[in-house]
Design a protein around this motif. Structure first.
Motif, PDB file in Angstrom:
ATOM      1  N   LEU A   1     -24.234  29.120  26.533  1.00 21.76           N
ATOM      2  CA  LEU A   1     -23.616  29.483  27.808  1.00 21.76           C
ATOM      3  C   LEU A   1     -22.407  30.388  27.598  1.00 21.76           C
ATOM      4  N   ALA A   2     -21.614  30.102  26.562  1.00 22.94           N
ATOM      5  CA  ALA A   2     -20.449  30.941  26.277  1.00 22.94           C
ATOM      6  C   ALA A   2     -20.880  32.368  25.961  1.00 22.94           C
ATOM      7  N   ALA A   3     -21.979  32.506  25.223  1.00 27.17           N
ATOM      8  CA  ALA A   3     -22.484  33.847  24.913  1.00 27.17           C
ATOM      9  C   ALA A   3     -22.980  34.541  26.177  1.00 27.17           C
ATOM     10  N   SER A   4     -23.658  33.795  27.055  1.00 31.73           N
ATOM     11  CA  SER A   4     -24.139  34.379  28.310  1.00 31.73           C
ATOM     12  C   SER A   4     -22.982  34.823  29.201  1.00 31.73           C
ATOM     13  N   ALA A   5     -21.874  34.103  29.121  1.00 25.67           N
ATOM     14  CA  ALA A   5     -20.691  34.460  29.906  1.00 25.67           C
ATOM     15  C   ALA A   5     -19.886  35.582  29.262  1.00 25.67           C
ATOM     16  N   GLN A   6     -20.311  35.993  28.059  1.00 27.51           N
ATOM     17  CA  GLN A   6     -19.636  37.058  27.307  1.00 27.51           C
ATOM     18  C   GLN A   6     -18.164  36.733  27.086  1.00 27.51           C
ATOM     19  N   LEU A   7     -17.907  35.473  26.702  1.00 28.61           N
ATOM     20  CA  LEU A   7     -16.526  35.022  26.506  1.00 28.61           C
ATOM     21  C   LEU A   7     -15.921  35.654  25.262  1.00 28.61           C
TER      22      LEU A   7
ATOM     23  N   ALA B   1     -16.643  29.684  43.566  1.00 30.74           N
ATOM     24  CA  ALA B   1     -16.737  30.295  42.240  1.00 30.74           C
ATOM     25  C   ALA B   1     -16.592  31.808  42.336  1.00 30.74           C
ATOM     26  N   PHE B   2     -17.243  32.396  43.339  1.00 35.53           N
ATOM     27  CA  PHE B   2     -17.136  33.842  43.564  1.00 35.53           C
ATOM     28  C   PHE B   2     -15.682  34.227  43.845  1.00 35.53           C
ATOM     29  N   ARG B   3     -15.012  33.444  44.654  1.00 38.92           N
ATOM     30  CA  ARG B   3     -13.631  33.754  45.042  1.00 38.92           C
ATOM     31  C   ARG B   3     -12.673  33.745  43.851  1.00 38.92           C
ATOM     32  N   VAL B   4     -12.794  32.735  42.978  1.00 36.11           N
ATOM     33  CA  VAL B   4     -11.824  32.606  41.883  1.00 36.11           C
ATOM     34  C   VAL B   4     -12.162  33.492  40.684  1.00 36.11           C
ATOM     35  N   LEU B   5     -13.351  34.096  40.674  1.00 42.86           N
ATOM     36  CA  LEU B   5     -13.708  34.995  39.584  1.00 42.86           C
ATOM     37  C   LEU B   5     -13.094  36.376  39.796  1.00 42.86           C
ATOM     38  N   LYS B   6     -12.691  36.994  38.691  1.00 43.99           N
ATOM     39  CA  LYS B   6     -12.263  38.385  38.726  1.00 43.99           C
ATOM     40  C   LYS B   6     -13.494  39.265  38.932  1.00 43.99           C
ATOM     41  N   PRO B   7     -13.338  40.445  39.535  1.00 48.92           N
ATOM     42  CA  PRO B   7     -14.472  41.373  39.607  1.00 48.92           C
ATOM     43  C   PRO B   7     -15.049  41.618  38.211  1.00 48.92           C
ATOM     44  N   GLY B   8     -16.362  41.514  38.105  1.00 49.41           N
ATOM     45  CA  GLY B   8     -17.022  41.624  36.815  1.00 49.41           C
ATOM     46  C   GLY B   8     -17.142  40.300  36.084  1.00 49.41           C
ATOM     47  N   GLY B   9     -16.502  39.250  36.614  1.00 55.02           N
ATOM     48  CA  GLY B   9     -16.576  37.933  35.985  1.00 55.02           C
ATOM     49  C   GLY B   9     -17.938  37.292  36.155  1.00 55.02           C
ATOM     50  N   ARG B  10     -18.233  36.311  35.311  1.00 53.24           N
ATOM     51  CA  ARG B  10     -19.569  35.714  35.289  1.00 53.24           C
ATOM     52  C   ARG B  10     -19.548  34.233  35.643  1.00 53.24           C
TER      53      ARG B  10
ATOM     54  N   LEU C   1     -26.205  34.601  48.349  1.00 51.43           N
ATOM     55  CA  LEU C   1     -25.518  34.489  49.632  1.00 51.43           C
ATOM     56  C   LEU C   1     -24.004  34.463  49.455  1.00 51.43           C
ATOM     57  N   ALA C   2     -23.545  33.927  48.317  1.00 57.86           N
ATOM     58  CA  ALA C   2     -22.109  33.884  48.039  1.00 57.86           C
ATOM     59  C   ALA C   2     -21.559  35.244  47.639  1.00 57.86           C
ATOM     60  N   GLY C   3     -22.447  36.186  47.326  1.00 54.90           N
ATOM     61  CA  GLY C   3     -22.014  37.523  46.961  1.00 54.90           C
ATOM     62  C   GLY C   3     -22.323  37.938  45.545  1.00 54.90           C
ATOM     63  N   PHE C   4     -22.896  37.035  44.752  1.00 51.39           N
ATOM     64  CA  PHE C   4     -23.175  37.347  43.353  1.00 51.39           C
ATOM     65  C   PHE C   4     -24.322  38.344  43.222  1.00 51.39           C
ATOM     66  N   ALA C   5     -24.270  39.123  42.143  1.00 56.04           N
ATOM     67  CA  ALA C   5     -25.324  40.076  41.799  1.00 56.04           C
ATOM     68  C   ALA C   5     -25.882  39.727  40.423  1.00 56.04           C
ATOM     69  N   GLU C   6     -26.983  40.377  40.073  1.00 56.35           N
ATOM     70  CA  GLU C   6     -27.614  40.180  38.764  1.00 56.35           C
ATOM     71  C   GLU C   6     -27.886  38.699  38.500  1.00 56.35           C
TER      72      GLU C   6
ATOM     73  N   ARG D   1     -31.222  27.290  33.378  1.00 61.06           N
ATOM     74  CA  ARG D   1     -29.993  27.985  33.003  1.00 61.06           C
ATOM     75  C   ARG D   1     -29.790  29.149  33.972  1.00 61.06           C
ATOM     76  N   PHE D   2     -28.526  29.426  34.293  1.00 59.81           N
ATOM     77  CA  PHE D   2     -28.209  30.436  35.304  1.00 59.81           C
ATOM     78  C   PHE D   2     -27.138  31.397  34.814  1.00 59.81           C
ATOM     79  N   VAL D   3     -27.275  32.660  35.224  1.00 62.86           N
ATOM     80  CA  VAL D   3     -26.272  33.683  34.959  1.00 62.86           C
ATOM     81  C   VAL D   3     -26.157  34.533  36.217  1.00 62.86           C
ATOM     82  N   ALA D   4     -24.921  34.776  36.669  1.00 62.49           N
ATOM     83  CA  ALA D   4     -24.690  35.642  37.817  1.00 62.49           C
ATOM     84  C   ALA D   4     -23.357  36.357  37.613  1.00 62.49           C
ATOM     85  N   VAL D   5     -23.194  37.490  38.264  1.00 60.08           N
ATOM     86  CA  VAL D   5     -22.022  38.338  38.069  1.00 60.08           C
ATOM     87  C   VAL D   5     -21.362  38.638  39.408  1.00 60.08           C
ATOM     88  N   ARG D   6     -20.024  38.541  39.443  1.00 53.76           N
ATOM     89  CA  ARG D   6     -19.309  39.042  40.613  1.00 53.76           C
ATOM     90  C   ARG D   6     -19.205  40.557  40.473  1.00 53.76           C
ATOM     91  N   PRO D   7     -19.723  41.304  41.432  1.00 59.71           N
ATOM     92  CA  PRO D   7     -19.700  42.768  41.307  1.00 59.71           C
ATOM     93  C   PRO D   7     -18.275  43.318  41.181  1.00 59.71           C
TER      94      PRO D   7
END
Length: 316
Positions: free
Chosen positions: A89-95, A188-197, A242-247, A308-314
């Motif tokens: 998961l850490a790798a998927s989040a590109q931490l 989750a969408f709100r507290v993520l920085k743009p480009g965050g996962r 619906l929350a706004g996530f992409a990819e 397993r899930f991966v999504a990105v805030r645009p």
């Protein structure tokens, strides 16, 4: 989690839980009977369940209260399998070192401690259960990561953090216990920085067209694990979008690792669990063993999996 031996239970430790007095005063036997009826939209009941189950989960699972990423069939599951799941998961989040990461539903802090130690991120965990926070705080101090890892009391559906304050949000088998998953994904969408996962894994049902006609075994999983309602992987993706996530992507772990190694899918494993259930006199442990049996039966029938899930805030 398969092939379990009945552990010796420790008494619950830590300060008194926050919650309705009526729930705190219930005996373990009465609480277990109430959980078996289903929790529906009763978060206080779910929190009390997790308060009482702390010694059971510690005895069975140790620090990491989630499924592992299993790669071998010639040995029983180990904590290294669970840590491998965190690493995936850490790798998927590109931490990367120095990032700020939120673990939603952090249990007793196993994932938060691992991320702070292994990836050198600033890790924050949230839990609605006071005893879990107390134990997690002790764990972070013992592992020497309290300077870069913290635990907060809070609800996933109403995160007490500023907008755009995290580089990544992780979850490991926590949304299944939420009655308002859509609210969590919006937060989750709100507290993520743009480009965050947003990255995680969770228990889901396998049923075309949704779970409205789900099997009795899936309903049993919901009751025994204090889950308001199991979702499907496609439903999670829809809520993320619906929350706004992409990819938004989802992966069935049956296709990616030997996920069945973590569950009692064979006839012999299920027979062993039935014997332990019959012999068990501890109500909360018996509830957990019954839950493990239901998980194994549903996975063996192809009705249940871990996704397993991966999504990105645009960026815009």
């Amino acid at each position: 989690m398969s092939g379990l031996a009945v552990p010796d239970l420790k008494p619950a430790i830590g300060p008194e839980a926050i919650g309705p007095e009526a729930l705190r005063s219930l005996s373990d036997d009465t609480l277990a009977r109430r959980i078996r009826l289903g929790v529906s939209d009763e978060p206080a009941l779910v929190h009390e369940y997790y308060r009482r189950c702390i010694p059971v989960y510690e005895s069975i699972l140790g620090l990491h209260w989630h499924t592992g990423w299993y790669e071998r069939t010639d040995r029983a599951p180990t904590p290294q399998d669970q840590e491998r799941m965190i690493a995936i998961l850490a790798a998927s989040a590109q931490l990367q070192a120095g990032m700020r990461v939120l673990d939603v539903g952090c249990g007793i802090g196993g994932t938060v401690a691992w991320l702070a130690r292994q990836v050198r991120v600033e890790a924050v965990g949230i839990t609605p259960v006071l005893e879990q926070k107390w134990l997690a705080d002790q764990q972070l101090a013992r592992q020497g990561v309290a300077a870069t890892a913290t635990i907060e009391l809070g609800r996933a559906e109403a995160l007490a953090f500023p907008d755009a304050s995290f580089d990544a949000v992780l979850f490991l088998e926590s949304p299944c216990h939420m009655s308002e998953r859509g609210a969590f994904f919006r937060e989750a969408f709100r507290v993520l920085k743009p480009g965050g996962r947003l990255v995680g894994e969770d228990w889901v049902g396998v049923c075309s067209g949704g779970l409205s006609g789900a099997s009795a075994t899936l309903r049993q999983i919901e009751r025994l694990w204090a889950i308001p309602a199991l979702g499907t992987a496609s439903e999670y993706v829809r809520l993320m979008q619906l929350a706004g996530f992409a990819e938004c992507q989802t992966f069935d772990l049956r296709d990616q690792c030997l996920i069945e190694q973590g569950f009692a899918v064979s006839a012999s494993e299920q027979a062993s669990l039935r014997s332990q259930i019959e012999e068990c006199r501890e109500p909360m442990l018996r509830l957990t063993l019954e839950g493990l049996l239901a998980l194994g039966q549903a996975m063996a029938a192809g009705e249940f999996t871990v996704a397993r899930f991966v999504a990105v805030r645009p960026l815009n």
